[in-house]
Motif scaffolding. Structure first.
Motif, PDB file in Angstrom:
ATOM      1  N   TYR A  74      15.721  45.829  61.557  1.00 56.95           N
ATOM      2  CA  TYR A  74      16.160  44.454  61.259  1.00 56.95           C
ATOM      3  C   TYR A  74      16.276  44.317  59.746  1.00 56.95           C
ATOM      4  O   TYR A  74      15.498  44.928  59.012  1.00 56.95           O
ATOM      5  N   ASP A  75      17.232  43.535  59.273  1.00 50.89           N
ATOM      6  CA  ASP A  75      17.364  43.354  57.832  1.00 50.89           C
ATOM      7  C   ASP A  75      16.295  42.414  57.293  1.00 50.89           C
ATOM      8  O   ASP A  75      15.961  42.449  56.116  1.00 50.89           O
ATOM      9  N   GLU A  76      15.780  41.562  58.172  1.00 44.12           N
ATOM     10  CA  GLU A  76      14.820  40.548  57.776  1.00 44.12           C
ATOM     11  C   GLU A  76      13.469  41.183  57.426  1.00 44.12           C
ATOM     12  O   GLU A  76      12.900  41.898  58.228  1.00 44.12           O
TER      13      GLU A  76
ATOM     14  N   ARG B  53      15.928  36.948  54.891  1.00 41.80           N
ATOM     15  CA  ARG B  53      17.341  37.304  54.768  1.00 41.80           C
ATOM     16  C   ARG B  53      18.077  36.636  55.925  1.00 41.80           C
ATOM     17  O   ARG B  53      18.170  37.190  57.016  1.00 41.80           O
TER      18      ARG B  53
ATOM     19  N   THR C  25      23.583  38.755  56.653  1.00 41.47           N
ATOM     20  CA  THR C  25      23.982  40.016  56.028  1.00 41.47           C
ATOM     21  C   THR C  25      25.499  40.074  55.936  1.00 41.47           C
ATOM     22  O   THR C  25      26.184  39.788  56.921  1.00 41.47           O
TER      23      THR C  25
ATOM     24  N   TRP D 251      26.911  38.694  59.784  1.00 35.86           N
ATOM     25  CA  TRP D 251      26.173  38.090  60.883  1.00 35.86           C
ATOM     26  C   TRP D 251      24.923  37.402  60.340  1.00 35.86           C
ATOM     27  O   TRP D 251      24.463  37.715  59.241  1.00 35.86           O
ATOM     28  N   TYR D 252      24.390  36.477  61.143  1.00 35.31           N
ATOM     29  CA  TYR D 252      23.135  35.806  60.806  1.00 35.31           C
ATOM     30  C   TYR D 252      21.975  36.587  61.411  1.00 35.31           C
ATOM     31  O   TYR D 252      21.984  36.889  62.598  1.00 35.31           O
ATOM     32  N   ASN D 253      20.988  36.925  60.584  1.00 36.07           N
ATOM     33  CA  ASN D 253      19.789  37.598  61.089  1.00 36.07           C
ATOM     34  C   ASN D 253      18.802  36.609  61.682  1.00 36.07           C
ATOM     35  O   ASN D 253      17.983  36.957  62.522  1.00 36.07           O
TER      36      ASN D 253
ATOM     37  N   VAL E  46      13.704  35.315  63.840  1.00 38.23           N
ATOM     38  CA  VAL E  46      14.597  36.472  63.778  1.00 38.23           C
ATOM     39  C   VAL E  46      15.366  36.573  65.095  1.00 38.23           C
ATOM     40  O   VAL E  46      14.789  36.448  66.172  1.00 38.23           O
TER      41      VAL E  46
ATOM     42  N   THR F 144      19.965  41.172  66.635  1.00 42.03           N
ATOM     43  CA  THR F 144      20.632  41.696  65.427  1.00 42.03           C
ATOM     44  C   THR F 144      20.045  43.034  64.983  1.00 42.03           C
ATOM     45  O   THR F 144      20.398  43.534  63.912  1.00 42.03           O
ATOM     46  N   GLU F 145      19.192  43.607  65.805  1.00 39.86           N
ATOM     47  CA  GLU F 145      18.718  44.949  65.460  1.00 39.86           C
ATOM     48  C   GLU F 145      19.957  45.852  65.355  1.00 39.86           C
ATOM     49  O   GLU F 145      20.810  45.825  66.250  1.00 39.86           O
TER      50      GLU F 145
ATOM     51  N   TRP G  87      22.621  40.646  50.911  1.00 38.92           N
ATOM     52  CA  TRP G  87      21.644  39.986  51.767  1.00 38.92           C
ATOM     53  C   TRP G  87      21.433  38.577  51.250  1.00 38.92           C
ATOM     54  O   TRP G  87      21.006  38.372  50.104  1.00 38.92           O
TER      55      TRP G  87
END
Ligand SMILES: *[C@@H]1O[C@H](CO)[C@@H](O)[C@H](O)[C@H]1NC(C)=O
Ligand SMILES: *[C@@H]1O[C@H](CO)[C@@H](O)[C@H](O)[C@H]1NC(C)=O
Length: 490
Positions: free
Chosen positions: A396-398, A405, A408, A441-443, A450, A454-455, A472
């Protein structure tokens, strides 16, 4: 042979010295010095001959090395084939070692050559290991045998042995076995690796993999070649005993075909329902909700997925801007990290670019225009280049709970011939890099949690050169642009 004569002379001279300790008290002894002088000059001449031999050898080696560089590409942008890239690393390291050995004996004062060599940026052992492991992770993911992956660039016995050895040390015994086998097939009289060593490694890898009959077969071949090898005799006896206890006998010659969803997606085997759903999604021109900067040049927007919403924007960055971003980034790249630091799950190099560069600022502004989000609390533009088999496993980016975040924006700065897709395993989406396009996309969901769907992952690059730039965008500053929600489901 010059060296032999030299040895004889040196020996004689030592004996002569031992018997005559004083010259000045005897004219007879002084006259001997004429002989001594001849000896000195002859020695010097032999020394020069010997040095000339070495120079000849160095010139021959240089020719061979130059031939090697002539046969393999050198332009980094052209190194698309992971095997060619690995070959280049191995070659460079070998070249450096041999030049270093020669120049160590340099007669020049302060040995400037050694100092120059120290400045050369030469691949380290870790680079070779990383490249070989990258190759193996490609093989694992795409189910490739050594002969599949070396179709365009083949490896010789010694190079294949290096890959096998690195796989062996990482306990990847099946791939190690297959590379040792490949090496054995290519063994010539010029190879540095020997048949005995390879047979021993083949037997050991088969044993560790759990394939005792194969371990015994190669052990026996080694014993036939080397009948006095007691260690192998002991091992063979052990394997015979173990064989009766073991029930399983995995097939070491055949790679297994099981894969995770992530791997299936990376291979491009998307399930039919998913691809139908993806095709049903729309494509249109967008002005970022009436943003004046986009009114006359709307961006082409394509909905790649609905839940989570993933949008692709086409042609949002020019080739020239891309080149400039790459140029700024190249000298600054360093190994990318994850939340826990440098890790095998993320193999790329990257840099966060400061906003003061005009191109960076322009790109940031465009992202703000397109997404309608504030860039105030966003991180610097993060430019990233992937190496051999370079990837980022599902994540995950978060990272941060405080000011997460929220979204992304991922810009593709190159096409990738094979591999390198961005995949979302939870929902089965696979996005192919396309130079000049970006995905967004929204994380976080509107309620701040979360969005587990969005993984995503960056698939290993199989062929090509993958450059991306990430932006980010964080929560702070978006209060009015993307209002939050208290609803559990939003
Ligand atoms: C690898 O080679 C095998 C046997 O030659 C072949 O059946 C297989 O399709 C190849 N795999 C790939 C991915 O090219
Ligand atoms: C990027 O760098 C290369 C090599 O130094 C140079 O030839 C090229 O002109 C640069 N491109 C831009 C757009 O600055």
């Amino acid at each position: 042979m010059a060296v032999k004569e030299l040895t004889v002379l040196v020996a004689c001279s030592l004996i002569a010295c031992a018997t005559s300790d004083e010259f000045f008290t005897s004219t007879d002894k002084i006259s001997q010095l004429f002989g001594e002088e001849k000896f000195l000059l002859a020695t010097f001449s032999l020394y020069i001959d010997a040095e000339e031999e070495i120079v000849k050898r160095m010139k021959r080696d240089l020719l061979l090395l130059q031939l090697g560089t002539y046969l393999d590409p050198v332009d980094p942008e052209e190194i698309k084939d992971p095997v060619a890239a690995l070959k280049l690393l191995i070659r460079l390291r070998a070249e450096w070692l041999s030049i270093e050995e020669y120049t160590q004996k340099s007669l020049y004062k302060d040995n400037v050559y050694q100092i120059l060599l120290e400045y050369a940026q030469i691949p380290q052992i870790e680079d070779l290991e990383g490249a070989a492991l990258g190759l193996i992770s490609l093989q694992e993911l795409y189910k490739l045998y050594p002969h599949n992956i070396t179709k365009e660039t083949s490896l010789n016995a010694d190079e294949a042995y290096i890959v096998g050895l690195i796989a062996f040390r990482q306990n990847k015994f099946q791939h190690a076995f297959l590379w040792f086998l490949y090496s054995l097939d290519r063994l010539t009289e010029y190879s540095a690796i020997t048949e005995k060593e390879l047979l021993r490694y083949l037997s050991d890898s088969a044993y560790h993999f759990g394939s005792l009959p194969v371990a015994m077969y190669f052990g026996q071949r080694l014993l036939n070649l080397d009948p006095t090898n007691d260690e192998v005799k002991v091992l063979l006896n052990l394997y015979r005993l173990l064989r009766f206890q073991r029930t399983s006998n995995p097939d070491i010659f055949t790679l297994n075909t099981q894969s995770s969803k992530y791997e299936t997606l990376c291979r491009g085997e998307i399930d039919e329902r998913t691809s139908k759903r993806q095709r049903a999604l729309s494509c249109r021109y967008s002005t970022g909700g009436g943003n004046p900067r986009l009114m006359y040049a709307p961006v082409k927007e394509e909905v790649e997925w609905d839940e989570p919403r993933i949008i692709r924007y086409h042609d949002i960055i020019s080739d020239r801007e891309i080149e400039i971003l790459k140029n700024i980034s190249r000298p600054l790249l360093s190994r990318s990290e994850t939340k826990g630091g440098v890790s095998k799950i993320r193999t790329s190099q990257s840099v966060f670019l400061k906003d003061d560069n005009t191109v960076v600022a322009r790109v940031n502004q465009r992202i703000a225009d397109i997404t309608g989000l504030s860039m105030k609390s966003a991180e610097g533009l993060h430019v990233q280049n992937y190496g051999i088999g370079g990837k980022y496993e599902p994540h995950y980016d978060e990272w941060d709970d405080e000011n997460g975040r929220i979204a992304t924006f991922l810009i593709y700065m190159s096409d990738v011939e094979i591999g390198g897709s961005t995949v979302f395993p939870k929902v089965g989406v696979s996005l192919k890099p396309k130079q000049g396009s970006a995905v967004f996309w929204y994380n976080l969901r509107k309620n701040g949690n979360v969005d587990l769907n969005t993984e995503h992952a960056g698939c290993p690059v199989f062929r090509g050169n993958k450059w991306v730039a990430n932006k980010w965008i964080h929560e702070f500053g978006q209060e009015f642009r993307r209002p939050c929600s208290l609803s559990y489901s939003e």
